[in-house]
Motif scaffolding. Structure first.
Motif, PDB file in Angstrom:
ATOM      1  N   UNK A 166       0.852  -1.193   0.000  1.00  0.00           N
ATOM      2  CA  UNK A 166       0.000   0.000   0.000  1.00  0.00           C
ATOM      3  C   UNK A 166       0.886   1.240   0.000  1.00  0.00           C
ATOM      4  N   UNK A 167       0.404   2.311  -0.629  1.00  0.00           N
ATOM      5  CA  UNK A 167       1.216   3.522  -0.737  1.00  0.00           C
ATOM      6  C   UNK A 167       1.508   4.131   0.638  1.00  0.00           C
ATOM      7  N   UNK A 168       2.490   5.020   0.732  1.00  0.00           N
ATOM      8  CA  UNK A 168       2.967   5.518   2.037  1.00  0.00           C
ATOM      9  C   UNK A 168       1.927   6.238   2.884  1.00  0.00           C
ATOM     10  N   UNK A 169       0.938   6.859   2.255  1.00  0.00           N
ATOM     11  CA  UNK A 169      -0.073   7.597   3.011  1.00  0.00           C
ATOM     12  C   UNK A 169      -1.328   6.767   3.221  1.00  0.00           C
ATOM     13  N   UNK A 170      -1.571   5.812   2.361  1.00  0.00           N
ATOM     14  CA  UNK A 170      -2.799   5.031   2.433  1.00  0.00           C
ATOM     15  C   UNK A 170      -3.938   5.721   1.701  1.00  0.00           C
ATOM     16  N   UNK A 261       6.158  26.578  -3.053  1.00  0.00           N
ATOM     17  CA  UNK A 261       5.400  26.855  -4.277  1.00  0.00           C
ATOM     18  C   UNK A 261       5.847  25.917  -5.409  1.00  0.00           C
ATOM     19  N   UNK A 262       7.142  25.724  -5.546  1.00  0.00           N
ATOM     20  CA  UNK A 262       7.658  24.861  -6.616  1.00  0.00           C
ATOM     21  C   UNK A 262       7.247  23.401  -6.414  1.00  0.00           C
ATOM     22  N   UNK A 263       7.327  22.931  -5.180  1.00  0.00           N
ATOM     23  CA  UNK A 263       7.016  21.521  -4.907  1.00  0.00           C
ATOM     24  C   UNK A 263       5.536  21.245  -5.136  1.00  0.00           C
ATOM     25  N   UNK A 268       0.977  19.049  -8.490  1.00  0.00           N
ATOM     26  CA  UNK A 268      -0.233  19.201  -9.300  1.00  0.00           C
ATOM     27  C   UNK A 268       0.027  18.733 -10.728  1.00  0.00           C
ATOM     28  N   UNK A 269       1.161  19.121 -11.273  1.00  0.00           N
ATOM     29  CA  UNK A 269       1.477  18.789 -12.671  1.00  0.00           C
ATOM     30  C   UNK A 269       1.488  17.283 -12.905  1.00  0.00           C
ATOM     31  N   UNK A 270       2.126  16.532 -12.013  1.00  0.00           N
ATOM     32  CA  UNK A 270       2.215  15.091 -12.242  1.00  0.00           C
ATOM     33  C   UNK A 270       0.841  14.424 -12.134  1.00  0.00           C
ATOM     34  N   UNK A 449      -0.706  15.408  -0.899  1.00  0.00           N
ATOM     35  CA  UNK A 449      -0.208  14.143  -0.376  1.00  0.00           C
ATOM     36  C   UNK A 449       0.952  13.593  -1.194  1.00  0.00           C
ATOM     37  N   UNK A 450       1.530  14.433  -2.004  1.00  0.00           N
ATOM     38  CA  UNK A 450       2.749  14.080  -2.730  1.00  0.00           C
ATOM     39  C   UNK A 450       3.893  13.829  -1.747  1.00  0.00           C
ATOM     40  N   UNK A 451       4.680  12.806  -2.000  1.00  0.00           N
ATOM     41  CA  UNK A 451       5.781  12.455  -1.098  1.00  0.00           C
ATOM     42  C   UNK A 451       6.715  13.639  -0.845  1.00  0.00           C
ATOM     43  N   UNK A 452       7.088  14.328  -1.912  1.00  0.00           N
ATOM     44  CA  UNK A 452       8.038  15.427  -1.769  1.00  0.00           C
ATOM     45  C   UNK A 452       7.433  16.583  -0.975  1.00  0.00           C
ATOM     46  N   UNK A 453       6.144  16.843  -1.178  1.00  0.00           N
ATOM     47  CA  UNK A 453       5.507  17.933  -0.433  1.00  0.00           C
ATOM     48  C   UNK A 453       5.474  17.614   1.060  1.00  0.00           C
TER      49      UNK A 453
END
Length: 600
Positions: A166-170, A261-263, A268-270, A449-453
C-alpha cells in the motif's frame, strides 16, 4: 483506481480473487475454488462501483497456491489496452500476475529505466511487474521506486508467493484478514467484499508490504516507507521517540515560500496525467482553490497537455446559500474555469446517510458529516462524463490547518500533532475522499499528499505555519504573488486569506445542525444511555455518533475494530470534542456546543 478481490489459501490450495481497488483471500481448497467460483465472483462484483469499465479474471489451481483473480477496472490511463490482471511469463514458464488499484505517476521514467522488460500495454501499473521481475529478492527496491497512490496484490507463480503493498499515506483503501486455523488470508480494498467467515480484519497499514509463502502464520508486515530515502518524516513518527519529531527552526522565509510553491506546482502537474476527461473539486477554500489555480496556470502556460478539454471543469456542492457555493463561484470566475455548482437539500443528505455508511465503511462522526455531500457531488460529477478529479485533502494535517491547532500549548506539540494527523490520514480524510468518489467510479487525486511535499512541509517551523494566528500562513504567503501589474497570479486576497472551513461546515451550517437535531429526536436520553452501553469498543459519545454506529453495525457486524474516531486534542485548553470547525472559539461564526445541544 479500481476494485480488487483476491481469494487465497495455503497448505492444500488457495483461491485468490481480485477486483481493482480490493484484494481478498478466503479459505478453501483448490476444488472448493472452482465450486465456489460463482459465489466468489459475487464478492468481486461488490466492488464494481470502483471499476465499472471492465472486468478481468485469472485462475491457476495447479500450484500449492491455487488462485482466482478478478479485476473490476476504472480506466484512466490506456483505457483500451490496460485491462487487468496483468500477466508476465517468466523464462521458466511460470507467471507473475498483478492487480493494482491506483496510479503510478512516474511510470514513464520507470519505463525508460526498464526498457529490457517486454511491455504489453501503456498502463502505468505495468511498471510494477517490470520492477518486480528484476528485483524479486528485494521488494524494498521496487516500492521505493514508485511515486503514486496505490495498493496492489502480486502473485508469483514460480515461488508460490503472494505480495501485497500500500502507498505511504494510504490514499487507496485496503484491508486484510487472516485465519491461522485453515491457513487463509484476505486482502481487500473494501470490507464489503470480504466474506463473513473472516472475523480478524484490520486496515492494511500504509507504507507497508507483506510477502506470504507456504503458511499464513508466517505472514509479517514490513514497513518500507520509513526506511526509504523519502520516508524521513514517517520514520521519525513510527520510531516512537518524541524527541525525534522536531521541526526545522532556522530557514530563510522567502526561500521556504519559493520552494513550497515549486514543490506543490510539481505535485499538481504530475497528477494531471490522464487519458480521459478530468475535473477539480472546488469548495472555495484555500486548498482546493490553490490546486485549481495551479492547474489553470499550468494549462494556460502550455506546460501540460490534457485530452478532451481546453479548460478545466470545476465542481462544488452545498445547501442553498452555503459559504462554499458562493466562494467557489468567485474562484471559478477569477480563474476562468467551466464551473458546475450543485445544490442538495437537507432531506437528500439525510436520505443518503445509510448509503454513505455502506460505502465509507465507517461510523466516525466527522467522516460521515463530510462524506455525505462529497458522495452526492461525486454522483453529479459522474453524470458529466468526468472520471478523475483533483482535490485538496491533506493540507490541514501536514500544515496544522485545523483551527484547534491554534490552541496547541507549544510548537513542539503542534508539530507532533501534524505527524499524528498525517500518519492517520488513511483512517479519515483519505478514506473519505477515496470511497466517496469511488462510490460512483470517479478517481480522486491529491497533490498535497505528494511524497516530496510532505517530506518538505511537515517539519517546517510551526511559527511560520501559524504566524499571527493565521492557520497555514506559510501556504498562503507562498502563493501571495502578484504580476508586474500588481494583479494576483494565483488567487484574490479574500480567497487566499479566507479562514478555514471544514467541508462539513462549508456546505452550509444547517447541515451539521440538522444531523444533530435528527439524532436528538431519534433517541431519548434514557435510550441513549442504554444503547451506549452495548458498545465496548469505541462507545458513541453523542446521539449523533450512536445513530451512525447502529447503521454501521446493521451492515458490518463484528467489524467495529476497523474504525477510529476523529477527535480534536481535547487535552489542549479551550478545545472541545465536537469535530466541527465552528466548535472552536476562533471560528468567525463559532457556536457554543452546549447551547447548540440545548436548542435541539
Amino acid at each position: 483506481m479500481c476494485g480488487i478481490f483476491a481469494y487465497a489459501m495455503f497448505r492444500g490450495g488457495v483461491g485468490v480473487c481480485k477486483a481493482c481497488g480490493c484484494t481478498c483471500a478466503v479459505k478453501g481448497t483448490s476444488k472448493k475454488i472452482e465450486f465456489r467460483r460463482a459465489e466468489l465472483l459475487e464478492y468481486g462484483r461488490k466492488l464494481r462501483h470502483r471499476g465499472p469499465d471492465w472486468s478481468g479474471t485469472f485462475s491457476d489451481t495447479n500450484t500449492s497456491i491455487s488462485i482466482l483473480m478478478v479485476h473490476e477496472r476504472l480506466s484512466i490511463i490506456d483505457p483500451f489496452g490496460g485491462s487487468q490482471p496483468l500477466v508476465h511469463i517468466l523464462p521458466s514458464g511460470h507467471k507473475l500476475v498483478l492487480c493494482v488499484n491506483g496510479e503510478i505517476f512516474n511510470h514513464q521514467q520507470i519505463r525508460a529505466e526498464t526498457q529490457d522488460y517486454p511491455y504489453q500495454t501503456n498502463s502505468d501499473c505495468e511498471v510494477i511487474l517490470a520492477l518486480y521481475s528484476k528485483n524479486r529478492d528485494n521488494l524494498q527496491t521496487v516500492l521505493e521506486a514508485l511515486d503514486g497512490q496505490f495498493s496492489f496484490v502480486l502473485y508469483d507463480g514460480e515461488r508460490n508467493k503472494i505480495v501485497a503493498a500500500r502507498d505511504p499515506i494510504g490514499i487507496t483503501s485496503l484491508y486484510y484478514g487472516r485465519n491461522i486455523t485453515d491457513g487463509s488470508i484476505v486482502i481487500a480494498s473494501e470490507m464489503k467484499s470480504i466474506p463473513p467467515e473472516f472475523d480478524m480484519i484490520e486496515q492494511f497499514p500504509p507504507g507497508c508490504y507483506i510477502e506470504v509463502e507456504n503458511d499464513v502464520s508466517e505472514m509479517k508486515t514490513s514497513d518500507y516507507y520509513s526506511k526509504s530515502r523519502k520516508g524521513a518524516w514517517r520514520g521519525r513518527y513510527l520510531a516512537g521517540d518524541d524527541g525525534m519529531i522536531d521541526y526545522v527552526k532556522s530557514q530563510d522565509n522567502e526561500t521556504v515560500y519559493g520552494k513550497l510553491r515549486d514543490i506543490l506546482t510539481a505535485a499538481v502537474k504530475k497528477r494531471l496525467m490522464t487519458d480521459v476527461p478530468f475535473g477539480m473539486l472546488l469548495s472555495g477554500g484555500l486548498d482546493s482553490s490553490l490546486v485549481c489555480s495551479i492547474a489553470m496556470k499550468l494549462l494556460n502556460e502550455h506546460k501540460v497537455k490534457v485530452p478532451w478539454q481546453d479548460t478545466i471543469h470545476t465542481f462544488a456542492i452545498g445547501l442553498e446559500g452555503s459559504p462554499d457555493l458562493e466562494k467557489a463561484q468567485e474562484v471559478a470566475n477569477f480563474l476562468g474555469t467551466y464551473h458546475y455548482s450543485f445544490k442538495f437539500t437537507l432531506q437528500e443528505g439525510l436520505d443518503a446517510i445509510r448509503d454513505v455508511v455502506y460505502h465509507l465503511e465507517t461510523y466516525d462522526t466527522t467522516t460521515i458529516r463530510a462524506s455525505t455531500p462529497m458522495y452526492l457531488l461525486a454522483r453529479r460529477i459522474k453524470s458529466t462524463g468526468v472520471k478523475m478529479v483533483l482535490s485538496g485533502e491533506g493540507s490541514d494535517e501536514i500544515l496544522g490547518g485545523y483551527l484547534y491547532f491554534l490552541s496547541s500549548p507549544n510548537d513542539f506539540e503542534f508539530n507532533k500533532e501534524c505527524h499524528r494527523r498525517t500518519s492517520n490520514l488513511h483512517k479519515f480524510d483519505c478514506l473519505r475522499a477515496d470511497k466517496s468518489t469511488m462510490s460512483w467510479g470517479v478517481e480522486g487525486r491529491f497533490p498535497f499528499l505528494d511524497d516530496d511535499f510532505i517530506d518538505y512541509a511537515i517539519d517546517l517551523d510551526p511559527s511560520i505555519k501559524k504566524f499571527n494566528n493565521a492557520e497555514k500562513f506559510v501556504l498562503r504567503k507562498a502563493f501571495d504573488v502578484t504580476d508586474e501589474n500588481g494583479q494576483p497570479m494565483y488567487l484574490p486576497s479574500n480567497i487566499l486569506w479566507r479562514q478555514k472551513e471544514q467541508f462539513s461546515d462549508g456546505v452550509g451550517y444547517g447541515w451539521i445542525n440538522t444531523l444533530i437535531a435528527n439524532a436528538n429526536k431519534k433517541y431519548s436520553d434514557d435510550e441513549f444511555t442504554a444503547l451506549q452501553k452495548k458498545y465496548v469498543v469505541n462507545p458513541p459519545s453523542s446521539k449523533e455518533a450512536l445513530m451512525y454506529r447502529e447503521i454501521f453495525e446493521s451492515i458490518y457486524p463484528k467489524r467495529e475494530n476497523t474504525v477510529d474516531y476523529w477527535v480534536p486534542r481535547t487535552d489542549w485548553a479551550n478545545v472541545g470534542a465536537d469535530p466541527s470547525g465552528r466548535a472552536q472559539k476562533v471560528h468567525a461564526q463559532a457556536y457554543s456546543v452546549e447551547a447548540h445541544k440545548s436548542d435541539n
